[in-house]
Motif scaffolding. Sequence first.
Motif, PDB file in Angstrom:
ATOM      1  N   ASN A 162      -9.494  -2.553 -16.089  1.00 15.12           N
ATOM      2  CA  ASN A 162      -8.872  -1.576 -15.185  1.00 15.12           C
ATOM      3  C   ASN A 162      -7.499  -1.170 -15.693  1.00 15.12           C
ATOM      4  O   ASN A 162      -6.715  -2.014 -16.128  1.00 15.12           O
ATOM      5  N   ASP A 201      -8.373   2.040  -0.117  1.00 12.96           N
ATOM      6  CA  ASP A 201      -7.127   1.598   0.516  1.00 12.96           C
ATOM      7  C   ASP A 201      -7.323   0.347   1.377  1.00 12.96           C
ATOM      8  O   ASP A 201      -6.467   0.010   2.194  1.00 12.96           O
ATOM      9  N   SER A 246       1.552  -1.533 -10.924  1.00 11.29           N
ATOM     10  CA  SER A 246       0.905  -0.567 -10.028  1.00 11.29           C
ATOM     11  C   SER A 246      -0.524  -0.337 -10.476  1.00 11.29           C
ATOM     12  O   SER A 246      -0.828  -0.327 -11.678  1.00 11.29           O
ATOM     13  N   LEU A 278     -10.486   6.704  -3.884  1.00  8.75           N
ATOM     14  CA  LEU A 278      -9.566   5.564  -3.857  1.00  8.75           C
ATOM     15  C   LEU A 278      -9.962   4.590  -2.755  1.00  8.75           C
ATOM     16  O   LEU A 278     -10.540   4.977  -1.741  1.00  8.75           O
ATOM     17  N   GLY A 315      -4.785   1.138  -8.913  1.00  2.00           N
ATOM     18  CA  GLY A 315      -5.586   1.723  -7.841  1.00  2.00           C
ATOM     19  C   GLY A 315      -5.037   3.040  -7.317  1.00  2.00           C
ATOM     20  O   GLY A 315      -5.309   3.434  -6.192  1.00  2.00           O
ATOM     21  N   TYR A 316      -4.266   3.754  -8.150  1.00  2.00           N
ATOM     22  CA  TYR A 316      -3.673   5.030  -7.725  1.00  2.00           C
ATOM     23  C   TYR A 316      -4.390   6.196  -8.402  1.00  2.00           C
ATOM     24  O   TYR A 316      -5.144   6.005  -9.366  1.00  2.00           O
ATOM     25  N   TYR A 361      -6.920   6.433 -11.907  1.00  2.00           N
ATOM     26  CA  TYR A 361      -8.344   6.782 -11.797  1.00  2.00           C
ATOM     27  C   TYR A 361      -8.662   7.978 -12.706  1.00  2.00           C
ATOM     28  O   TYR A 361      -9.659   7.974 -13.451  1.00  2.00           O
ATOM     29  N   GLY A 371      -2.163   4.271  -3.755  1.00  3.45           N
ATOM     30  CA  GLY A 371      -2.446   3.112  -4.588  1.00  3.45           C
ATOM     31  C   GLY A 371      -1.603   1.919  -4.175  1.00  3.45           C
ATOM     32  O   GLY A 371      -1.037   1.874  -3.080  1.00  3.45           O
ATOM     33  N   TYR A 372      -1.525   0.931  -5.082  1.00  3.80           N
ATOM     34  CA  TYR A 372      -0.844  -0.328  -4.797  1.00  3.80           C
ATOM     35  C   TYR A 372       0.272  -0.560  -5.806  1.00  3.80           C
ATOM     36  O   TYR A 372       0.123  -0.248  -6.989  1.00  3.80           O
ATOM     37  N   THR A 373       1.371  -1.121  -5.328  1.00  2.73           N
ATOM     38  CA  THR A 373       2.438  -1.564  -6.222  1.00  2.73           C
ATOM     39  C   THR A 373       2.843  -2.982  -5.853  1.00  2.73           C
ATOM     40  O   THR A 373       3.079  -3.282  -4.683  1.00  2.73           O
ATOM     41  N   ASN A 433       0.886  -1.161   0.000  1.00  3.85           N
ATOM     42  CA  ASN A 433       0.000   0.000   0.000  1.00  3.85           C
ATOM     43  C   ASN A 433       0.925   1.212   0.000  1.00  3.85           C
ATOM     44  O   ASN A 433       1.607   1.475   0.993  1.00  3.85           O
TER      45      ASN A 433
END
Length: 388
Positions: A316, A293, A369, A291, A371-372, A376, A251-253, A241
């Motif tokens: 996505n 998290d 990566s 977002l 969800g950042y 979006y 976001g996620y990596t 996260n």
Amino acid sequence: MSSIIENLQLAAQQVHLINLYQANSEVVYTGYIDRLAPDGVVVNTYDDAGLQDGAVFMRYDVIDEVEMMSEDLDNMAFRLKNATTEGLNSVPQPALAIDDQQPALAQLVDHAHSDHQVVLLVLADNDNYLEGQVQAITDQTITFTTFDKFDFKNKTQQVIPLDSIQILEFCGNELLLESAFVKTAHAHQETVKASEPDDVDATLNNALAQHQLIAIRSADGSDMFFVGFINTLNADSVLLNLIDMTGQFGGYTLCRRSLIESVTTQSDYLQTMRGFIELNRQYELNVQPVLNDERLFDGTTDLFESILRQAATFNNLVHITTENPMLPAMAGYPGALTNGHFIFYNVDDDNQINHVGTMIELDQVVELSFGYMDAYLLEKRLKSTGNL
């Protein structure tokens, strides 16, 4: 120079969103003119999410071009509107009260001094910038103490002539957080990092168990590093996260363990980020409302495969880096996974999707990566322009 002034006057009269380009710097400032002072322009600037991010003073002779129409500005106008519509949050910006008839720089420096603000300076004939606080002022000079969030020991004091200051950034989100952070107790910490494979494994396991903020440096020579909390860990990869530069969820990596050069568990920068995270909690700014998290992942699966399959199914947008030196890092959409391969449809700089795509081996993907914020926003922009 006269055409620059004329363009600034036009942009101010017509309340144009503008880009200000410099002759000898890659930094571009985007925003609306706040005022045209005798010694320079003050522009209210915006970040990539479309949120006001402080302001900048620039001397007129630093400006190389005033851009009032471009694809980039259309994109930024979309982001500004979206930030308002979606109720995105930023650190409250202090109001600016200065006399238009007087030189702006001396007034701004005086404000920074009285409010103990951390500001950013760019000096003439200097490639670097200085972050820090104004300690004293005379008619011609300021005494400036630097603050280095990467190394607290790097604290120098210098007397700077006012006329050598070309650019002054103030009240940006990061600068406001730094202004609050420097008032708290913070002492230099020696950096603690693991780089041997066994040490890296033990450090990652401990960071997951302790919910510890860490920095992972990439071994691909890019000097890339990721800061965040471990979400999921398996034999092959680490899912973080992310925490962005302002201490918010970023976001996620997912990265392969083979990509990890080192894992840092203690440093001045991590100390600063922990301070920012705590300040954001107080401002209720830890995560933007658009977002998520709180996603959970199954560490017993091949995370690269499962996340790419999910992205392909739900269309996505993701960002990928491969170990193939001929392929740049790309944002875009993965196609269906078959026989360990997928086609990746990248989005170019003009927000156009490459519909031919690039064939990529799953095993070659080393960073993923998703969800950042920028993903979006890019996705919303592609839909608004009919490209998606």
